[in-house]
Design an enzyme around this catalytic site. Structure first.
Site, short mmCIF file in Angstrom:
data_model
loop_
_atom_site.label_atom_id
_atom_site.label_comp_id
_atom_site.label_asym_id
_atom_site.label_seq_id
_atom_site.Cartn_x
_atom_site.Cartn_y
_atom_site.Cartn_z
N HIS A 102 6.46 -2.01 3.62
CA HIS A 102 6.17 -3.38 4.07
C HIS A 102 5.36 -4.07 2.99
O HIS A 102 4.50 -3.49 2.35
CB HIS A 102 5.41 -3.39 5.40
CG HIS A 102 4.25 -2.45 5.46
ND1 HIS A 102 4.42 -1.09 5.62
CD2 HIS A 102 2.92 -2.66 5.37
CE1 HIS A 102 3.22 -0.50 5.62
NE2 HIS A 102 2.30 -1.43 5.46
N ILE A 103 5.66 -5.33 2.81
CA ILE A 103 4.94 -6.16 1.85
C ILE A 103 3.99 -7.06 2.64
O ILE A 103 4.44 -7.83 3.50
CB ILE A 103 5.91 -7.02 1.02
CG1 ILE A 103 6.91 -6.13 0.28
CG2 ILE A 103 5.14 -7.91 0.04
CD1 ILE A 103 8.01 -6.91 -0.42
N ASN A 146 0.85 -1.18 0.00
CA ASN A 146 0.00 0.00 0.00
C ASN A 146 0.89 1.24 0.00
O ASN A 146 1.76 1.38 0.86
CB ASN A 146 -0.91 0.00 1.24
CG ASN A 146 -1.93 -1.12 1.19
OD1 ASN A 146 -2.46 -1.43 0.13
ND2 ASN A 146 -2.20 -1.74 2.33
P1 AMP Z 1 -0.63 -0.56 5.74
O1 AMP Z 1 -2.08 -0.20 5.88
O2 AMP Z 1 -0.28 -1.13 4.41
O3 AMP Z 1 0.27 0.58 6.17
O4 AMP Z 1 -0.40 -1.77 6.73
C1 AMP Z 1 -0.05 -1.64 8.08
C2 AMP Z 1 -0.30 -2.98 8.70
O5 AMP Z 1 0.40 -3.03 9.93
C3 AMP Z 1 -1.77 -3.26 9.03
O6 AMP Z 1 -2.19 -4.44 8.34
C4 AMP Z 1 -1.77 -3.45 10.54
O7 AMP Z 1 -2.69 -4.42 10.97
C5 AMP Z 1 -0.33 -3.84 10.81
N1 AMP Z 1 0.16 -3.55 12.16
C6 AMP Z 1 0.04 -2.40 12.85
N2 AMP Z 1 0.65 -2.50 14.04
C7 AMP Z 1 1.19 -3.75 14.08
C8 AMP Z 1 1.95 -4.46 15.05
N3 AMP Z 1 2.31 -3.91 16.24
N4 AMP Z 1 2.32 -5.73 14.77
C9 AMP Z 1 1.98 -6.31 13.60
N5 AMP Z 1 1.26 -5.69 12.65
C10 AMP Z 1 0.87 -4.42 12.89
#
Ligand code: AMP
Length: 114
Positions: free
Chosen positions: A100-101, A87
């Protein structure tokens, strides 16, 4: 400069369920899974988002792609199928400004995505 959430996870300051790591990247379970398998693969070096990646990060980006496939095999979704998602920016719903992927699998994934 304050560390990103994912830098803190990479450095062990915030706990995460890590499924793979090496000197360049870390892969851990998403805290809010959208599929039976939902992992995040992040480079240890902060790239804010894919649109800001630089030419000299090409090897790192290639490494992430190769590892995404390897991890999919490791967790057993390579044959059934999986999706990689990045994203980038507000319209895509990017929340964490550290590349992040998403590795998603374990169920049929609809197309087009929402
Ligand atoms: P994005 O919306 O592509 O920026 O994805 C961010 C992702 O990070 C989301 O799917 C969240 O659920 C995930 N996320 C946020 N905080 C954490 C955390 N502490 N550990 C693992 N995943 C997380």
């Amino acid at each position: 400069m304050e560390k990103t959430l994912f830098e803190k996870i990479c450095e062990g300051e915030i706990p995460a369920d890590i499924v793979y790591q090496d000197d360049l990247c870390v892969c851990f379970k998403d805290i809010s899974p959208q599929a039976p398998v939902h992992l995040l693969l992040v480079p240890r070096q902060v790239i804010t988002r894919i649109a800001l990646a630089q030419e000299d990060q090409a090897c790192l980006l290639g490494h992430l792609m190769l590892k995404a496939g390897e991890i999919a095999r490791l967790v057993g979704i390579a044959d059934s199928g999986f999706r990689l998602v990045i994203n980038n920016g507000p319209d895509a719903g990017e929340v964490v400004p550290h590349l992040h992927i998403h590795i998603l699998g374990g169920r049929h994934l609809g197309w087009p995505p929402g």
